[in-house]
Write a protein that holds these residues in place. Sequence first.
Motif, PDB file in Angstrom:
ATOM      1  N   SER A 213       0.950  -1.242   0.059  1.00 51.76           N
ATOM      2  CA  SER A 213       0.000  -0.119  -0.088  1.00 51.76           C
ATOM      3  C   SER A 213       0.908   1.675  -0.144  1.00 51.76           C
ATOM      4  N   THR A 214       1.961   0.795   0.703  1.00 52.06           N
ATOM      5  CA  THR A 214       2.473   2.345   0.990  1.00 52.06           C
ATOM      6  C   THR A 214       3.560   2.457  -0.713  1.00 52.06           C
ATOM      7  N   LEU A 215       3.868   1.558  -1.739  1.00 52.66           N
ATOM      8  CA  LEU A 215       4.224   1.372  -2.532  1.00 52.66           C
ATOM      9  C   LEU A 215       3.386   2.594  -3.778  1.00 52.66           C
ATOM     10  N   MET A 216       2.028   1.651  -3.609  1.00 53.19           N
ATOM     11  CA  MET A 216       1.163   2.359  -4.342  1.00 53.19           C
ATOM     12  C   MET A 216       0.912   3.779  -4.446  1.00 53.19           C
ATOM     13  N   ASN A 217       0.754   4.188  -2.836  1.00 51.76           N
ATOM     14  CA  ASN A 217       0.344   5.756  -2.723  1.00 51.76           C
ATOM     15  C   ASN A 217       1.690   6.591  -3.522  1.00 51.76           C
ATOM     16  N   VAL A 218       2.690   5.529  -3.374  1.00 52.91           N
ATOM     17  CA  VAL A 218       4.140   6.710  -3.931  1.00 52.91           C
ATOM     18  C   VAL A 218       3.477   6.460  -5.362  1.00 52.91           C
ATOM     19  N   VAL A 219       3.694   5.557  -5.777  1.00 48.98           N
ATOM     20  CA  VAL A 219       3.611   5.156  -7.441  1.00 48.98           C
ATOM     21  C   VAL A 219       2.051   5.880  -8.401  1.00 48.98           C
ATOM     22  N   SER A 220       0.886   5.905  -7.716  1.00 53.34           N
ATOM     23  CA  SER A 220       0.022   6.918  -8.184  1.00 53.34           C
ATOM     24  C   SER A 220      -0.022   7.836  -6.733  1.00 53.34           C
ATOM     25  N   LYS A 221       0.176   8.152  -6.374  1.00 54.95           N
ATOM     26  CA  LYS A 221       0.041   9.898  -5.594  1.00 54.95           C
ATOM     27  C   LYS A 221      -1.274   9.641  -5.195  1.00 54.95           C
ATOM     28  N   SER A 222      -1.671   8.596  -4.686  1.00 52.16           N
ATOM     29  CA  SER A 222      -2.770   8.439  -3.827  1.00 52.16           C
ATOM     30  C   SER A 222      -3.017   8.139  -2.320  1.00 52.16           C
ATOM     31  N   GLU A 223      -3.935   7.810  -1.161  1.00 49.07           N
ATOM     32  CA  GLU A 223      -3.948   8.468  -0.079  1.00 49.07           C
ATOM     33  C   GLU A 223      -4.845   7.019   0.259  1.00 49.07           C
ATOM     34  N   VAL A 224      -3.749   5.550  -0.022  1.00 47.49           N
ATOM     35  CA  VAL A 224      -4.346   4.428   0.724  1.00 47.49           C
ATOM     36  C   VAL A 224      -4.100   4.169   1.569  1.00 47.49           C
ATOM     37  N   PHE A 225      -4.998   3.456   2.201  1.00 49.22           N
ATOM     38  CA  PHE A 225      -4.556   3.455   4.057  1.00 49.22           C
ATOM     39  C   PHE A 225      -3.677   2.526   3.800  1.00 49.22           C
ATOM     40  N   ALA A 226      -2.668   2.754   4.745  1.00 49.40           N
ATOM     41  CA  ALA A 226      -1.401   1.312   4.623  1.00 49.40           C
ATOM     42  C   ALA A 226      -1.237   1.706   6.653  1.00 49.40           C
ATOM     43  N   GLU A 227      -0.651   0.792   6.995  1.00 49.45           N
ATOM     44  CA  GLU A 227      -0.488   0.596   8.924  1.00 49.45           C
ATOM     45  C   GLU A 227       0.960   0.136   8.627  1.00 49.45           C
ATOM     46  N   ASN A 228       1.657  -0.565   9.588  1.00 42.30           N
ATOM     47  CA  ASN A 228       2.251  -0.925  10.602  1.00 42.30           C
ATOM     48  C   ASN A 228       1.886  -2.433  11.519  1.00 42.30           C
ATOM     49  N   LYS A 229       0.645  -2.963  10.594  1.00 41.10           N
ATOM     50  CA  LYS A 229      -0.147  -3.722  11.287  1.00 41.10           C
ATOM     51  C   LYS A 229      -0.409  -5.020  10.266  1.00 41.10           C
ATOM     52  N   LEU A 230      -0.664  -6.358  10.585  1.00 42.03           N
ATOM     53  CA  LEU A 230      -1.556  -7.092   9.795  1.00 42.03           C
ATOM     54  C   LEU A 230      -2.493  -7.165   8.481  1.00 42.03           C
ATOM     55  N   PHE A 231      -2.283  -7.749   7.532  1.00 41.37           N
ATOM     56  CA  PHE A 231      -3.900  -7.369   6.391  1.00 41.37           C
ATOM     57  C   PHE A 231      -4.129  -5.641   6.953  1.00 41.37           C
ATOM     58  N   ALA A 232      -3.681  -4.914   6.422  1.00 40.06           N
ATOM     59  CA  ALA A 232      -3.827  -3.606   7.552  1.00 40.06           C
ATOM     60  C   ALA A 232      -4.934  -3.287   5.525  1.00 40.06           C
ATOM     61  N   THR A 233      -4.779  -3.299   4.752  1.00 40.05           N
ATOM     62  CA  THR A 233      -5.408  -3.654   3.202  1.00 40.05           C
ATOM     63  C   THR A 233      -6.101  -4.760   2.944  1.00 40.05           C
ATOM     64  N   LEU A 234      -7.435  -5.186   2.805  1.00 42.63           N
ATOM     65  CA  LEU A 234      -8.126  -6.374   2.541  1.00 42.63           C
ATOM     66  C   LEU A 234      -9.345  -6.349   1.302  1.00 42.63           C
ATOM     67  N   ASP A 235      -9.429  -4.922   0.847  1.00 46.06           N
ATOM     68  CA  ASP A 235     -10.422  -4.696  -0.274  1.00 46.06           C
ATOM     69  C   ASP A 235      -9.489  -3.652  -1.269  1.00 46.06           C
ATOM     70  N   THR A 236      -9.339  -4.561  -2.734  1.00 49.41           N
ATOM     71  CA  THR A 236      -8.491  -4.363  -3.910  1.00 49.41           C
ATOM     72  C   THR A 236      -9.160  -3.093  -4.133  1.00 49.41           C
ATOM     73  N   THR A 237      -7.832  -1.928  -3.960  1.00 53.76           N
ATOM     74  CA  THR A 237      -8.141  -0.733  -5.178  1.00 53.76           C
ATOM     75  C   THR A 237      -7.174  -0.762  -6.110  1.00 53.76           C
ATOM     76  N   VAL A 238      -7.641   0.118  -7.037  1.00 55.18           N
ATOM     77  CA  VAL A 238      -7.682  -0.035  -8.380  1.00 55.18           C
ATOM     78  C   VAL A 238      -7.663   1.949  -8.591  1.00 55.18           C
ATOM     79  N   ARG A 239      -6.268   2.326  -9.279  1.00 54.24           N
ATOM     80  CA  ARG A 239      -6.045   3.003  -9.665  1.00 54.24           C
ATOM     81  C   ARG A 239      -5.150   3.530 -11.117  1.00 54.24           C
ATOM     82  N   LYS A 240      -5.879   4.732 -11.615  1.00 57.39           N
ATOM     83  CA  LYS A 240      -4.900   4.835 -13.395  1.00 57.39           C
ATOM     84  C   LYS A 240      -3.625   4.945 -12.929  1.00 57.39           C
ATOM     85  N   VAL A 241      -2.382   5.089 -13.408  1.00 60.27           N
ATOM     86  CA  VAL A 241      -1.013   5.352 -12.818  1.00 60.27           C
ATOM     87  C   VAL A 241      -0.752   5.497 -14.111  1.00 60.27           C
ATOM     88  N   VAL A 242      -0.439   7.118 -14.287  1.00 51.88           N
ATOM     89  CA  VAL A 242       0.491   7.102 -15.268  1.00 51.88           C
ATOM     90  C   VAL A 242       1.831   7.339 -15.742  1.00 51.88           C
TER      91      VAL A 242
END
Length: 408
Positions: A213-242
């Motif tokens: 999720s941290t990589l997703m935020n950096v690459v897509s310049k979005s704010e996907v929830f990221a936390e230093n815990k297991l399973f911070a992300t359950l739902d699949t997030t899709v972003r358009k990246v250029v």
Amino acid sequence: MLEKKDINLERAVLIGIITKDQNEEQSKEYLDELEFLTYTAGGEVLKRFTQKMEMPNPKTFIGTGKMADVQQFIEDNDVGTAIFDDELSAAQERNISKILNCKVLDRTNLILDIFAQRAQTSYARTQVELAQCEYLLPRLRGMWTHLERQKGGIGMRGPGETEIETDRRIVRERIALLKAKIKTIDKQMSVQRGNRGAMVRVALVGYTNVGKSTLMNVVSKSEVFAENKLFATLDTTVRKVVIHNLPFLLSDTVGFIRKLPTQLVDSFKSTLDEVREADLLLHVVDISHPNFEDHIASVEKILGEIQGADKPTIMVFNKIDAYEAEPFDETDLQEVRNSSHYSIEEWKRTWMNKLGENALFISALNKENLEDFRKRVYDEVREIHVTRFPYNHFLYPDYEDLDLSEEE
């Protein structure tokens, strides 16, 4: 490592075994992971118990002597929960509960609880509830609290139908209802994926808590929830990246874990359609974890189960900023130099060397080597895109030919 002085944390003990299939080192690592899972779920681990056994006791998982030690510790320290590292049978769970007189969970139950906490969307909640019901069904007998009646009473029970049979019927009906609901949502999501057109799809996969999720935020310049815990992300997030005028879709998927409950793999297979339908996988690995190679094997095993193992894959070794090789004392004749002493440069010369350009070393958090990452992803996405649309090749030149002077 973990903050454990929160009075709101539930007090727990962990129980694991050492067998011929799971040595002492592996058992310790599994319990480390179980402790992190417990912390993620809102628990505080007071003590760990391990026992060497040929195989688990079919009645109580561990031996009577060790069980007496656990019972005494629980009574002396007012512990409310005992968590076992492996899945318990319904009979084992009943027997242990009677002895310990506290809440008894296994690894599967704990992971299901975390998923229930983390599920944000209706779809994720439905998938988790389905997994919970399938886990619950064989364990209904002997439960302390009776299931809340979905329906029942006069005219609703068969002749001579017992309470437990009524409960089983209620759960089976609920499972059928949830499966039908998931099937309906799957059709809707399939239409949504179809509406995205023919854009190249890239999916982030990997073990839980590796930094997807941290990589997703950096690459897509979005704010996907990221936390230093297991399973911070359950739902699949899709972003358009250029990347330098080349567009593609990037999806962040649920993390994997060793001993992932079968029920979760089955109920979340539909969520992982993003992986199955991806054109390219970015397998993110936490290289700072001492057993990252085991994590890679676990992810590849699950990818095989969901028909995603044969897709083009780039290995992204993340958290290079946190990687530290163990110091090696050449004067110690007893010490054997192994992979725990490797520097990152030495890792690159191992099996990773065979990956060639498909092995990247980055820090998503500190944004180290991200230009190398962008270049490799650009080249791979461009190749897929040009293969799909040959007449568009002039729109997206090779990375080396790009004029980056005007880029941010």
